[in-house]
Write a protein that holds these residues in place. Structure first.
Motif, PDB file in Angstrom:
ATOM      1  N   ASP A 101       0.859  -1.188   0.000  1.00 26.59           N
ATOM      2  CA  ASP A 101       0.000   0.000   0.000  1.00 26.59           C
ATOM      3  C   ASP A 101       0.893   1.235   0.000  1.00 26.59           C
ATOM      4  O   ASP A 101       2.110   1.139   0.183  1.00 26.59           O
ATOM      5  N   ASN A 102       0.315   2.405  -0.201  1.00 28.27           N
ATOM      6  CA  ASN A 102       1.090   3.640  -0.354  1.00 28.27           C
ATOM      7  C   ASN A 102       1.975   3.939   0.859  1.00 28.27           C
ATOM      8  O   ASN A 102       3.122   4.375   0.713  1.00 28.27           O
ATOM      9  N   GLU A 103       1.434   3.719   2.048  1.00 34.11           N
ATOM     10  CA  GLU A 103       2.200   4.020   3.261  1.00 34.11           C
ATOM     11  C   GLU A 103       3.382   3.081   3.409  1.00 34.11           C
ATOM     12  O   GLU A 103       4.521   3.520   3.655  1.00 34.11           O
ATOM     13  N   THR A 104       3.156   1.782   3.246  1.00 36.37           N
ATOM     14  CA  THR A 104       4.243   0.803   3.365  1.00 36.37           C
ATOM     15  C   THR A 104       5.295   1.027   2.286  1.00 36.37           C
ATOM     16  O   THR A 104       6.496   0.911   2.530  1.00 36.37           O
ATOM     17  N   LEU A 105       4.856   1.346   1.085  1.00 40.05           N
ATOM     18  CA  LEU A 105       5.785   1.634  -0.010  1.00 40.05           C
ATOM     19  C   LEU A 105       6.681   2.813   0.341  1.00 40.05           C
ATOM     20  O   LEU A 105       7.898   2.764   0.125  1.00 40.05           O
ATOM     21  N   CYS A 106       6.096   3.857   0.873  1.00 44.49           N
ATOM     22  CA  CYS A 106       6.863   5.050   1.250  1.00 44.49           C
ATOM     23  C   CYS A 106       7.980   4.693   2.217  1.00 44.49           C
ATOM     24  O   CYS A 106       9.140   5.059   2.019  1.00 44.49           O
ATOM     25  N   GLY A 145       6.604  11.460   4.124  1.00 45.95           N
ATOM     26  CA  GLY A 145       5.431  10.613   4.272  1.00 45.95           C
ATOM     27  C   GLY A 145       4.749  10.398   2.944  1.00 45.95           C
ATOM     28  O   GLY A 145       5.113  11.004   1.934  1.00 45.95           O
ATOM     29  N   PRO A 146       3.752   9.526   2.918  1.00 42.55           N
ATOM     30  CA  PRO A 146       2.995   9.288   1.687  1.00 42.55           C
ATOM     31  C   PRO A 146       1.890  10.328   1.534  1.00 42.55           C
ATOM     32  O   PRO A 146       1.340  10.814   2.528  1.00 42.55           O
ATOM     33  N   LEU A 147       1.607  10.696   0.321  1.00 47.43           N
ATOM     34  CA  LEU A 147       0.460  11.552   0.030  1.00 47.43           C
ATOM     35  C   LEU A 147      -0.581  10.733  -0.721  1.00 47.43           C
ATOM     36  O   LEU A 147      -0.238   9.827  -1.487  1.00 47.43           O
ATOM     37  N   GLU A 148      -1.822  11.058  -0.513  1.00 55.05           N
ATOM     38  CA  GLU A 148      -2.908  10.314  -1.131  1.00 55.05           C
ATOM     39  C   GLU A 148      -2.786  10.331  -2.659  1.00 55.05           C
ATOM     40  O   GLU A 148      -2.505  11.367  -3.256  1.00 55.05           O
ATOM     41  N   ASP A 149      -2.972   9.170  -3.250  1.00 52.17           N
ATOM     42  CA  ASP A 149      -2.926   9.004  -4.708  1.00 52.17           C
ATOM     43  C   ASP A 149      -1.540   9.246  -5.301  1.00 52.17           C
ATOM     44  O   ASP A 149      -1.408   9.479  -6.506  1.00 52.17           O
ATOM     45  N   LYS A 150      -0.493   9.217  -4.462  1.00 47.52           N
ATOM     46  CA  LYS A 150       0.879   9.347  -4.959  1.00 47.52           C
ATOM     47  C   LYS A 150       1.700   8.179  -4.429  1.00 47.52           C
ATOM     48  O   LYS A 150       1.914   8.062  -3.225  1.00 47.52           O
TER      49      LYS A 150
END
Length: 210
Positions: free
Chosen positions: A8-13, A102-107
């Motif tokens: 997911d975006n957070e884990t990827l970040c 941090g992660p940003l939504e849809d990025k």
């Protein structure tokens, strides 16, 4: 990692930032070892020295070691360029190490919240997507390999204090306390060979016990 698709975006970040710092740690370890090889330090001497020198100063010392080595002019120029190239990567390292991220939504990637607080005060966002991160990983890995090649070449050329040029500029041999102790020891042996009496002990000086 082989694939980021399942993250997911957070884990990827977090994974991308962790991988960047791992690659950087490998590069800096190689720089430390190259520095130790250039100065003919033991592993523990290299460890202590490198732990108390900033990365930019390590590069300055390594640059000087290359200059002292007996490389041809074109080789020296190439090695200097290799070292200078690390400064560009160091800028990215400072972004990762010193700024909130941090992660940003849809990025899918990492967003760093950078700042300028000297002549101007500005808050900025810097986004690295997956591809940009992978490119940086490859650049760091390539730089690490280049520094390892430099280190091997310096060892072959007897770089640092072992080169003929270095010996001309700063003759090899003992210095400081080691030199003083060797001179004192040599002086004592020379005196015995010449038949000079040993130095008076306290007992001799006072005539011994009454």
């Amino acid at each position: 990692m082989d694939s980021y698709e399942k993250l997911d975006n957070e884990t990827l970040c977090f994974a991308l930032v962790g991988q960047f710092m791992w690659h950087w740690s490998m590069l800096e370890r190689t720089v430390d070892q190259a520095l130790g090889n250039a100065l003919d330090l033991t592993y523990m001497q290299m460890t202590v020295l490198s732990d108390h020198i900033k990365f930019v100063d390590k590069l300055k010392i390594l640059t000087g070691a290359v200059t002292l080595a007996t490389f041809k002019a074109d080789e020296r120029k190439g090695y200097h360029a290799t070292i200078d190239g690390l400064l560009i990567l160091y800028r990215d390292r400072n972004i990762v190490a010193h700024h909130q991220f941090g992660p940003l939504e849809d990025k899918r990637g990492v967003t760093f919240f950078t700042r300028q607080t000297k002549k101007t005060v500005k808050l900025n966002e810097e986004f690295w997507d997956e591809t940009q991160c992978l490119v940086r990983f490859m650049q760091i890995a390539k730089a690490e390999a280049a520094i390892m090649d430099l280190s091997k070449s310096m060892e072959k050329q007897k770089a640092g204090f072992a080169t003929r040029l270095a010996k001309l500029m700063a003759p090899s041999g003992p210095y400081g306390a080691k030199l003083e102790m060797q001179m004192e020891a040599h002086s004592g042996i020379e005196g015995l060979l010449r038949g000079a009496p040993p130095e008076d002990t306290d007992e001799q000086a006072t005539g011994g016990d009454d």
